[in-house]
Design a protein around this motif. Sequence first.
Motif, PDB file in Angstrom:
ATOM      1  N   THR A  55      19.103  51.240  20.749  1.00 41.09           N
ATOM      2  CA  THR A  55      19.864  51.530  21.968  1.00 41.09           C
ATOM      3  C   THR A  55      20.980  52.522  21.681  1.00 41.09           C
ATOM      4  OG1 THR A  55      19.377  49.307  22.796  1.00 41.09           O
ATOM      5  CG2 THR A  55      21.201  50.488  23.841  1.00 41.09           C
ATOM      6  N   MET A  56      21.668  52.335  20.571  1.00 38.19           N
ATOM      7  CA  MET A  56      22.753  53.235  20.199  1.00 38.19           C
ATOM      8  C   MET A  56      22.210  54.630  19.867  1.00 38.19           C
ATOM      9  SD  MET A  56      24.716  50.412  17.899  1.00 38.19           S
ATOM     10  CE  MET A  56      26.217  51.285  17.484  1.00 38.19           C
ATOM     11  N   ILE A  57      21.090  54.676  19.182  1.00 41.23           N
ATOM     12  CA  ILE A  57      20.466  55.972  18.858  1.00 41.23           C
ATOM     13  C   ILE A  57      20.065  56.681  20.142  1.00 41.23           C
ATOM     14  CG2 ILE A  57      18.434  57.052  17.798  1.00 41.23           C
ATOM     15  CD1 ILE A  57      18.675  54.827  15.613  1.00 41.23           C
ATOM     16  N   PHE A  58      19.515  55.946  21.101  1.00 44.14           N
ATOM     17  CA  PHE A  58      19.147  56.538  22.382  1.00 44.14           C
ATOM     18  C   PHE A  58      20.378  57.106  23.089  1.00 44.14           C
ATOM     19  CE2 PHE A  58      18.114  56.080  26.993  1.00 44.14           C
ATOM     20  CZ  PHE A  58      17.133  57.056  27.042  1.00 44.14           C
ATOM     21  N   GLY A  59      21.483  56.386  23.030  1.00 44.05           N
ATOM     22  CA  GLY A  59      22.728  56.868  23.618  1.00 44.05           C
ATOM     23  C   GLY A  59      23.195  58.154  22.976  1.00 44.05           C
ATOM     24  N   LEU A  60      23.096  58.239  21.664  1.00 45.67           N
ATOM     25  CA  LEU A  60      23.470  59.471  20.960  1.00 45.67           C
ATOM     26  C   LEU A  60      22.562  60.631  21.361  1.00 45.67           C
ATOM     27  CD1 LEU A  60      24.241  58.052  17.420  1.00 45.67           C
ATOM     28  CD2 LEU A  60      25.882  58.989  19.051  1.00 45.67           C
ATOM     29  N   VAL A  61      21.277  60.350  21.509  1.00 42.68           N
ATOM     30  CA  VAL A  61      20.340  61.390  21.950  1.00 42.68           C
ATOM     31  C   VAL A  61      20.716  61.878  23.350  1.00 42.68           C
ATOM     32  CG1 VAL A  61      17.926  61.816  22.613  1.00 42.68           C
ATOM     33  CG2 VAL A  61      18.450  60.658  20.456  1.00 42.68           C
ATOM     34  N   LEU A  62      21.087  60.971  24.230  1.00 42.60           N
ATOM     35  CA  LEU A  62      21.506  61.358  25.581  1.00 42.60           C
ATOM     36  C   LEU A  62      22.765  62.229  25.552  1.00 42.60           C
ATOM     37  CD1 LEU A  62      20.914  58.072  27.614  1.00 42.60           C
ATOM     38  CD2 LEU A  62      19.612  60.203  27.772  1.00 42.60           C
ATOM     39  N   VAL A  63      23.721  61.861  24.721  1.00 46.02           N
ATOM     40  CA  VAL A  63      24.954  62.648  24.616  1.00 46.02           C
ATOM     41  C   VAL A  63      24.640  64.059  24.124  1.00 46.02           C
ATOM     42  CG1 VAL A  63      27.123  62.878  23.332  1.00 46.02           C
ATOM     43  CG2 VAL A  63      26.495  60.679  24.322  1.00 46.02           C
ATOM     44  N   ILE A  64      23.844  64.151  23.076  1.00 42.91           N
ATOM     45  CA  ILE A  64      23.494  65.464  22.530  1.00 42.91           C
ATOM     46  C   ILE A  64      22.661  66.253  23.531  1.00 42.91           C
ATOM     47  CG2 ILE A  64      22.197  66.626  20.695  1.00 42.91           C
ATOM     48  CD1 ILE A  64      23.221  64.333  18.842  1.00 42.91           C
ATOM     49  N   GLY A  65      21.768  65.571  24.240  1.00 41.12           N
ATOM     50  CA  GLY A  65      20.986  66.238  25.280  1.00 41.12           C
ATOM     51  C   GLY A  65      21.878  66.813  26.386  1.00 41.12           C
ATOM     52  N   GLY A  66      22.909  66.068  26.739  1.00 36.54           N
ATOM     53  CA  GLY A  66      23.850  66.563  27.745  1.00 36.54           C
ATOM     54  C   GLY A  66      24.572  67.807  27.278  1.00 36.54           C
ATOM     55  N   VAL A  67      24.931  67.859  26.009  1.00 37.73           N
ATOM     56  CA  VAL A  67      25.585  69.046  25.464  1.00 37.73           C
ATOM     57  C   VAL A  67      24.630  70.235  25.487  1.00 37.73           C
ATOM     58  CG1 VAL A  67      26.547  70.048  23.360  1.00 37.73           C
ATOM     59  CG2 VAL A  67      27.204  67.755  24.066  1.00 37.73           C
ATOM     60  N   VAL A  68      23.394  70.004  25.126  1.00 33.99           N
ATOM     61  CA  VAL A  68      22.401  71.091  25.181  1.00 33.99           C
ATOM     62  C   VAL A  68      22.277  71.617  26.593  1.00 33.99           C
ATOM     63  CG1 VAL A  68      19.943  71.619  24.908  1.00 33.99           C
ATOM     64  CG2 VAL A  68      21.132  70.312  23.137  1.00 33.99           C
ATOM     65  N   LEU A  69      22.231  70.736  27.572  1.00 30.74           N
ATOM     66  CA  LEU A  69      22.148  71.180  28.977  1.00 30.74           C
ATOM     67  C   LEU A  69      23.379  71.959  29.397  1.00 30.74           C
ATOM     68  CD1 LEU A  69      20.511  68.050  30.663  1.00 30.74           C
ATOM     69  CD2 LEU A  69      19.467  70.283  30.206  1.00 30.74           C
ATOM     70  N   LEU A  70      24.559  71.554  28.942  1.00 28.41           N
ATOM     71  CA  LEU A  70      25.774  72.313  29.226  1.00 28.41           C
ATOM     72  C   LEU A  70      25.674  73.724  28.657  1.00 28.41           C
ATOM     73  CD1 LEU A  70      28.712  69.810  28.640  1.00 28.41           C
ATOM     74  CD2 LEU A  70      28.218  71.048  30.736  1.00 28.41           C
ATOM     75  N   GLU A  71      25.207  73.806  27.432  1.00 29.24           N
ATOM     76  CA  GLU A  71      25.081  75.105  26.764  1.00 29.24           C
ATOM     77  C   GLU A  71      24.061  75.979  27.490  1.00 29.24           C
ATOM     78  OE1 GLU A  71      25.930  78.040  24.009  1.00 29.24           O
ATOM     79  OE2 GLU A  71      26.970  76.146  24.262  1.00 29.24           O
ATOM     80  N   LEU A  72      22.937  75.396  27.861  1.00 25.62           N
ATOM     81  CA  LEU A  72      21.902  76.164  28.567  1.00 25.62           C
ATOM     82  C   LEU A  72      22.390  76.605  29.956  1.00 25.62           C
ATOM     83  CD1 LEU A  72      18.722  74.090  27.663  1.00 25.62           C
ATOM     84  CD2 LEU A  72      19.364  76.339  26.790  1.00 25.62           C
ATOM     85  N   GLY A  73      23.127  75.748  30.620  1.00 27.75           N
ATOM     86  CA  GLY A  73      23.633  76.073  31.953  1.00 27.75           C
ATOM     87  C   GLY A  73      24.746  77.100  31.938  1.00 27.75           C
TER      88      GLY A  73
END
Length: 108
Positions: free
Chosen positions: A87-105
Amino acid sequence: MSPYVLLAAAIAAEVTGTISLKYADGFTKLVPSTVVVVAYGTAFYLLARVLKAGMPVGVVYAIWSAVGVALVALIGALFLGERLNLTMIFGLVLVIGGVVLLELGGGE
């Protein structure tokens, strides 16, 4: 120097400071406490240089905080005996995914 190199150095300094907090024992131990202060001072100085180079503050902070959180969690799990479950690893993946989306946007 590349803003991304400066940002990576800022992240390394912040992670060093955060890990050192564990050993500073409430700022009662001199060496780890000194490392905390120097590391955080270095991190903020480098962040200021990254921002001066023109990177957007939202993207810089998102990358700095997300990568820092992920690295501290991994270091805690690998070297400090702290737990890290799926669950914690999934949360970290979501956080990093959000940063990638910020960068792409940011290019739009």
